[in-house]
Design an enzyme around this catalytic site. Structure first.
Site, PDB file in Angstrom:
ATOM      1  N   HIS A   1       0.823  -1.210   0.000  1.00  0.00           N
ATOM      2  CA  HIS A   1       0.000   0.000   0.000  1.00  0.00           C
ATOM      3  C   HIS A   1       0.858   1.261   0.000  1.00  0.00           C
ATOM      4  O   HIS A   1       0.555   2.227  -0.697  1.00  0.00           O
ATOM      5  CB  HIS A   1      -0.919  -0.028   1.226  1.00  0.00           C
ATOM      6  CG  HIS A   1      -1.794   1.172   1.348  1.00  0.00           C
ATOM      7  ND1 HIS A   1      -2.884   1.368   0.533  1.00  0.00           N
ATOM      8  CD2 HIS A   1      -1.730   2.238   2.172  1.00  0.00           C
ATOM      9  CE1 HIS A   1      -3.454   2.504   0.865  1.00  0.00           C
ATOM     10  NE2 HIS A   1      -2.789   3.058   1.843  1.00  0.00           N
TER      11      HIS A   1
ATOM     12  N   HIS B   1     -10.356   3.035  -0.816  1.00  0.00           N
ATOM     13  CA  HIS B   1     -10.513   2.653   0.588  1.00  0.00           C
ATOM     14  C   HIS B   1     -11.331   1.371   0.616  1.00  0.00           C
ATOM     15  O   HIS B   1     -12.329   1.272   1.330  1.00  0.00           O
ATOM     16  CB  HIS B   1     -11.163   3.775   1.404  1.00  0.00           C
ATOM     17  CG  HIS B   1     -10.454   4.011   2.704  1.00  0.00           C
ATOM     18  ND1 HIS B   1     -11.107   4.295   3.878  1.00  0.00           N
ATOM     19  CD2 HIS B   1      -9.135   3.991   3.011  1.00  0.00           C
ATOM     20  CE1 HIS B   1     -10.208   4.436   4.849  1.00  0.00           C
ATOM     21  NE2 HIS B   1      -9.016   4.272   4.347  1.00  0.00           N
TER      22      HIS B   1
END
Lengths: 81, 756
Positions: free
Chosen positions: B57, B110
């Site tokens: 990430h 998200h």
């Protein structure tokens, strides 16, 4: 007729913006000496008939799946005397 | 506060101490590399920092080699890249839109948090992207959300969708930001892997851009905003529970809770601090929290940084230093301030009731050092944490099923032939979950707050005015079709860009730049990695061709359940500029007697189409042909036509084809239309449902018709006369008639019936 109370609170580590807002407002209105506030929900369930283990198990299931969000909240179930 | 604190000194004397690096997601060779960099074992605080910053990430370790193509597009001076003021690598890209104004925009994912806790996951997704925009020095002016779920009738969709929509609306509405568009898509490939992408756009004067740099020895590092709690701490809990705190294995929650009112105050506080020119550098705290903010600030700067971690204001006094470094508590920012401006900075924070604390100092040590109650617990070269993490050239293999999938052409599917069947198909398609009215979702969002929204959902692009004096505005559209991506990831990415680009141009704005959110399965699966490589290559090639650079974005991997990856879904957001928003072109038929024209060429292209998906549950064949030269010429014509006031309405054709496009144009203002399909293409069905790209329907007032046709001819755009607006029905001459009432009932009922 029996009454069962379910208290639902955010888990201790979870941010509680509502509680924080109340905590900020208290001293401004002259209520001193309060260090922190956390706000939750209280459910009062009136039963048809008596409290049995079976009923309580059912209520715990309801608390787990409907009355609370177990990802961010804890609950307690107690029988009101 | 129990437990043992692992210091640098201890790390030097206990080289053999067992460390839970695998539980933190680090590979054996990565851990060995950390030991090599430091010349000793890392402390638990250092291990925490490296493990989050070297995660997929934060480090983009699997995608970096492919994303370089986007920087190359700019470096080679592609037309359009001169408008870019800040490019990839900062919190968000910035584009010059003229008249001294700069616009910053970015889309981010998200996905995983929204699956775990839909409301808070979606809400903090909005909050995070808004802070990225703030940290560039801009005032956020609008948001958009791109949502993808499993089948509309699946139980998990019913668990996730209402929470996600309420979270997006709850956070954005409280913040006072209009939500001007976005997407809601249903597909079985997203079952158990919903995609929640959020885009924010912000505006500033070009000279006010702020960067995430910590320079100037002696300058102070100020943490301001919310207090730090246990939010978002996942893997790091093993440090506390397994190694150092055997008696009390507390597993901390990883759900982050957003507080939009805190964020609103933070926005205003930041803007005041920016206006007074009180910061040298600024960075928001998002993924990886303080680990990311301190290492990136120091790495981008010119020296080192020392942090007194025990000064960080806490919400939960039991947090360990490793947890403070990794906490993802929301609504926090980090600024670098010169000592002489500190008092002024703190005064502004105090006025906004924002907690602000000096937690560190910039120095020239070239090290990032972290101290905890007098003990040194981290001492690392910041670049190795923030920018010099592992980079992988993951193996890629074109999946062996790809040929079979492409060979499974939709030509074998039964097509409606009678006029009655065609009429039924039109009604069935406008009611399909992916094509039905999204009002049930978008009505939960405030689209007009701030008073600058010019166009919003269901229009093709969201348009906001940024300068009331001159009428300068920006348009934004996002698109991404995972089915096309699955059939051909190279073409799928280009089609996503083509559609967003077209949607911006349809509104009358000139496309300038793009941001992308690349949602894929696991990079450790060679087939997924091939899809990713193809998609980025396609996007980079199309950027060059269209003259719109990538300014930034985000990669989301590991969207898969077991070995089943989601359809490759590159979501592309295109930003355009319109010099005068009163010239914007809406999508709906607005007057009787306008001539309706189809621009572009219709072919028999139903591979990956909504018709094949909804009516037959089929996915196979090839996606529509990409024609970037045609897209570019079409966009130029549309922008010119808008500026000259030649068209009354324009609407892009994509999912659902001409039938869907005409239906939406009719339903916008209940103005009917009568069309003939004879000149479009072979048969009525193909004309109505093919999804050929580079096509737009326009409505032109009679007195403008000659001028428009002349402009289209000059641009080399094929024009097909369809018919004329008027009446109270969608009429396809000689085929069927559907009254506006019946059409609306079909189009509007689907989502409320499923979710209300």
């Amino acid at each position: 007729m029996a009454r069962v109370v379910v208290d639902v609170m955010l888990k201790p580590e979870i941010l509680d913006p509502q509680g924080q807002a109340v905590a900020t407002a208290l001293p401004k209105l002259g209520f001193d000496g309060i260090a922190a506030v956390r706000q939750g929900k209280r459910f009062e369930l009136e039963l048809d008939g008596d409290v049995t283990e079976e009923r309580l198990a059912q209520i715990r299931n309801a608390a787990e799946t409907l009355l609370s969000n177990p990802v961010i909240e804890d609950y307690t179930v107690r029988v009101e005397p | 506060m129990s437990g043992h604190i692992d210091t640098v000194k201890q790390a030097e004397t206990t080289p053999e101490a067992e460390q839970p690096f695998r539980e933190l997601g680090l590979r054996d060779d990565e851990y060995a590399r950390i030991r090599g960099i430091l010349g000793r074992r890392p402390t638990s605080a250092e291990l925490a920092m490296y493990s989050v910053m070297w995660s997929e990430h934060c480090s983009y370790k699997s995608s970096k080699v492919h994303l370089r193509q986007f920087a190359d597009v700019v470096a080679k001076g592609t037309a359009g890249s001169d408008a870019m003021l800040v490019g990839i690598g900062e919190n968000a890209g910035v584009v010059d839109v003229g008249q001294g104004w700069a616009v910053t925009f970015k889309v981010e994912s998200h996905n995983h948090p929204s699956y775990v806790e839909p409301y808070q996951g979606a809400a903090t997704g909005v909050g995070g992207i808004v802070r990225d925009i703030m940290s560039m020095g801009a005032r956020p002016v609008a948001v958009m959300d791109q949502l993808r779920f499993g089948p509309a009738d699946a139980p998990d969709t019913h668990r996730v969708l209402p929470g996600v929509v309420a979270g997006v609306g709850g956070y954005g509405n409280c913040l006072g930001l209009p939500n001007i568009g976005g997407e809601v898509v249903f597909d079985p490939s997203y079952a158990g892997n919903p995609l929640v992408n959020a885009l924010c756009v912000g505006v500033m004067r070009a000279e006010d851009i702020k960067l995430a740099h910590a320079s100037g020895s002696g300058n102070l590092v100020v943490l301001f905003g919310a207090r730090t709690g246990g939010d978002g701490i996942g893997g790091v809990s093993v440090l506390a529970s397994e190694t150092f705190d055997d008696d009390k294995p507390t597993k901390r929650p990883s759900v982050q809770v957003g507080d939009p009112f805190m964020e609103k105050v933070l926005i205003e506080c930041c803007l005041e601090v920016f206006a007074a020119d009180l910061v040298v550098g600024i960075q928001d705290l998002g993924g990886a929290g303080l680990s990311c903010a301190t290492s990136e600030l120091a790495s981008n700067g010119d020296g080192g940084m020392h942090v007194w971690l025990d000064r960080v204001p806490l919400r939960d006094m039991s947090l360990r230093p490793e947890e403070i470094l990794m906490s993802e508590s929301q609504e926090r920012m980090c600024a670098v301030v010169t000592p002489d401006r500190l008092d002024a900075f703190l005064e502004i924070c105090a006025r906004w009731e924002v907690t602000a604390t000096v937690i560190g100092e910039v120095n020239d040590s070239r090290r990032l050092t972290v101290e905890w109650h007098g003990d040194l617990i981290a001492d690392v070269p910041p670049r190795t944490v923030a920018h010099e993490g592992p980079v992988y050239e993951r193996p890629m293999v074109r999946p062996e099923w790809q040929d079979g999938l492409q060979a499974d052409d939709p030509s074998r599917l039964a097509r409606p032939t009678t006029t009655e069947q065609l009429r039924d198909t039109v009604l069935r398609m406008v009611a399909a979950p992916n094509l039905a009215s999204k009002s049930w979702v978008t009505d939960q969002y405030d689209r007009y707050v701030l008073g600058n929204t010019v166009l919003a959902q269901p229009e093709d692009a969201g348009v906001v005015r940024i300068d009331p004096a001159t009428g300068l505005g920006v348009a934004l559209a996002t698109d991404g079709n995972g089915r096309y991506g699955k059939l051909d990831p190279y073409a799928g990415a280009q089609l996503a860009l083509s559609e967003a680009y077209r949607n911006v141009a349809v509104s009358g704005a000139r496309p300038l730049a793009l941001t992308d959110c690349l949602n894929f399965g696991s990079p450790e699966d060679p087939a997924v990695m091939w899809q990713f490589a193809e998609a980025t290559r396609g996007l980079a090639d199309a950027c060059r061709e269209l003259g719109v650079p990538v300014t930034g974005g985000n990669v989301s991997f590991y969207n898969q359940t077991g070995d089943q990856a989601i359809n490759p879904t590159p979501v592309v957001g295109v930003l355009g500029v319109i010099d005068d928003v009163t010239r914007r072109v809406p999508m709906g038929f607005a007057a009787e007697g306008d001539t309706v024209l189809l621009l572009g060429t219709t072919r028999d292209e139903l591979g990956g189409s909504e018709w094949a998906h909804h009516v037959h549950g089929h996915l196979g064949g090839r996606p529509p042909q990409v024609d970037l030269a045609a897209e570019r010429a079409l966009a130029e014509l549309l922008v010119e036509a808008a500026a000259r006031g030649l068209v009354r309405a324009a609407h892009d054709l994509s999912d659902g084809g001409l039938a869907q496009g005409l239906s939406e144009m009719v339903l916008r203002h209940d103005v009917g239309v009568t069309v003939t399909l004879g000149e479009v293409t072979g048969d009525a069905f193909t004309a109505l449902f093919s999804e050929s790209a580079a096509r737009v329907v326009v409505a032109v007032a009679p007195e403008r018709l000659d001028d428009f046709r002349a402009a289209a001819t000059a641009a080399g755009i094929p024009v097909t006369a369809l018919g004329r607006t008027g009446g109270d029905a969608l009429v396809v001459d000689g085929v069927f008639r559907v009254g506006v009432g019946e059409l609306r009932a079909a189009h509007d009922a689907t989502l409320p019936a499923l979710f209300a």
